[in-house]
Enzyme design. Structure first.
Site, PDB file in Angstrom:
ATOM      1  N   LEU A 111      38.360  39.482  38.415  1.00 54.08           N
ATOM      2  CA  LEU A 111      39.119  40.689  38.122  1.00 54.08           C
ATOM      3  C   LEU A 111      38.632  41.215  36.779  1.00 54.08           C
ATOM      4  O   LEU A 111      38.388  40.437  35.855  1.00 54.08           O
ATOM      5  CB  LEU A 111      40.628  40.389  38.044  1.00 54.08           C
ATOM      6  N   ASP A 112      38.485  42.532  36.661  1.00 53.30           N
ATOM      7  CA  ASP A 112      38.059  43.130  35.397  1.00 53.30           C
ATOM      8  C   ASP A 112      39.050  42.809  34.287  1.00 53.30           C
ATOM      9  O   ASP A 112      40.221  42.502  34.552  1.00 53.30           O
ATOM     10  CB  ASP A 112      37.935  44.654  35.543  1.00 53.30           C
ATOM     11  N   GLN A 113      38.603  42.934  33.047  1.00 53.01           N
ATOM     12  CA  GLN A 113      39.474  42.585  31.917  1.00 53.01           C
ATOM     13  C   GLN A 113      40.746  43.414  31.885  1.00 53.01           C
ATOM     14  O   GLN A 113      41.791  42.948  31.443  1.00 53.01           O
ATOM     15  CB  GLN A 113      38.703  42.705  30.590  1.00 53.01           C
ATOM     16  N   THR A 115      42.282  44.587  34.603  1.00 52.81           N
ATOM     17  CA  THR A 115      42.998  44.411  35.865  1.00 52.81           C
ATOM     18  C   THR A 115      43.919  43.204  35.773  1.00 52.81           C
ATOM     19  O   THR A 115      43.543  42.161  35.240  1.00 52.81           O
ATOM     20  CB  THR A 115      42.017  44.227  37.034  1.00 52.81           C
ATOM     21  N   HIS A 194      33.433  46.575  40.864  1.00 55.53           N
ATOM     22  CA  HIS A 194      34.324  47.695  40.513  1.00 55.53           C
ATOM     23  C   HIS A 194      34.687  48.547  41.726  1.00 55.53           C
ATOM     24  O   HIS A 194      34.820  49.773  41.633  1.00 55.53           O
ATOM     25  CB  HIS A 194      33.663  48.590  39.460  1.00 55.53           C
TER      26      HIS A 194
END
Length: 246
Positions: A111-113, A115, A194
């Protein structure tokens, strides 16, 4: 299994360090002090409990965890501008021995930072591969806060498929529901870099907030607060299509 091997398998350091913990009287098994590193422990005992330096633990042949990822953490062992999500786990879970070069429980996907939401971790390579495999089509549900008001045209395009800039083959949502003008619930069965953000951009909108609420049949528990983790139980593993006896 020898007691020193048990501690080693659970991530309490090198074999020599584990022997030292036991000989110094810092380990109990099922409530009884044990100072013999060679003591044989039946790991098939249901709910095998032990303590190390006064902290209670339970034996797990493999680690299967869920974590409520907060914003501001990277799913990386070598993070850049943000701290690593692995820093939210206790040290033994980060250094459980594995067959690969990287030790400890690993994130099942990333998961992105920015998210938040449900993140699975495990030291079972087969389980990680199975959950990540595009052939398995494991559904993941995301709660999206959009910058612009959502409409049925955008929803229909996400369901029919949009083309991303690195792949001519359209990607589409397995399900898509407009909860409110700026809240979209999106279900995906594949994972690209993404992907959610790029899909929203492809229909002329923008992700302002992103939260993963569900993987397979497993919902993020309401009582698991950001930054907290817990072991997955047999019923929860079943919801992910994984029997603990496998």
């Amino acid at each position: 299994m020898r007691l020193d091997e048990l501690l080693f398998s659970q991530g309490f350091g090198t074999r020599r360090l584990c022997v030292g913990l036991i000989e110094r009287g810092l380990v109990t098994v099922q409530g009884s002090l044990c100072e013999d590193p060679g003591a044989e422990i039946d790991t098939e005992t249901p709910d095998l409990d032990y303590t190390v330096q006064g902290e209670p633990w339970r034996f797990h042949a493999n680690a299967y965890l869920m974590l409520h990822k907060p914003a501001g953490y990277e799913c990386s062992h070598k993070p850049g501008a943000w701290p690593s999500v692995y820093s939210l786990l206790p040290v033994p879970l980060r250094q459980r021995p594995t067959a690969g070069k990287v030790q400890g429980a690993q994130a099942v996907g990333r998961l992105d930072q920015d998210t938040t939401g449900l993140l699975l971790l495990s030291d079972d390579g087969a389980f990680i591969h199975r959950m990540n495999s595009p052939k398995r089509h494991v559904p993941k549900i995301y709660e999206i806060t959009a910058k612009h008001a959502l409409d049925e045209k955008q929803r229909d395009r996400l369901l029919s498929g949009v083309v991303l800039d690195d792949d001519p083959k359209p990607v589409k949502a397995a399900a898509c529901e407009i909860i409110s003008p700026f809240h979209l619930r999106l279900t995906l069965t594949e994972g690209k870099y993404h992907q959610v953000k790029r899909m929203l951009a492809a229909v002329g909108n923008r992700v302002e907030g992103l939260h993963r609420s569900k993987i397979g049949g497993l919902d993020l528990p309401a009582d698991l607060l950001p930054g907290q983790w817990r072991w997955l139980g047999p019923a929860e593993l079943d919801l992910l299509g994984k029997s603990p006896s496998e």
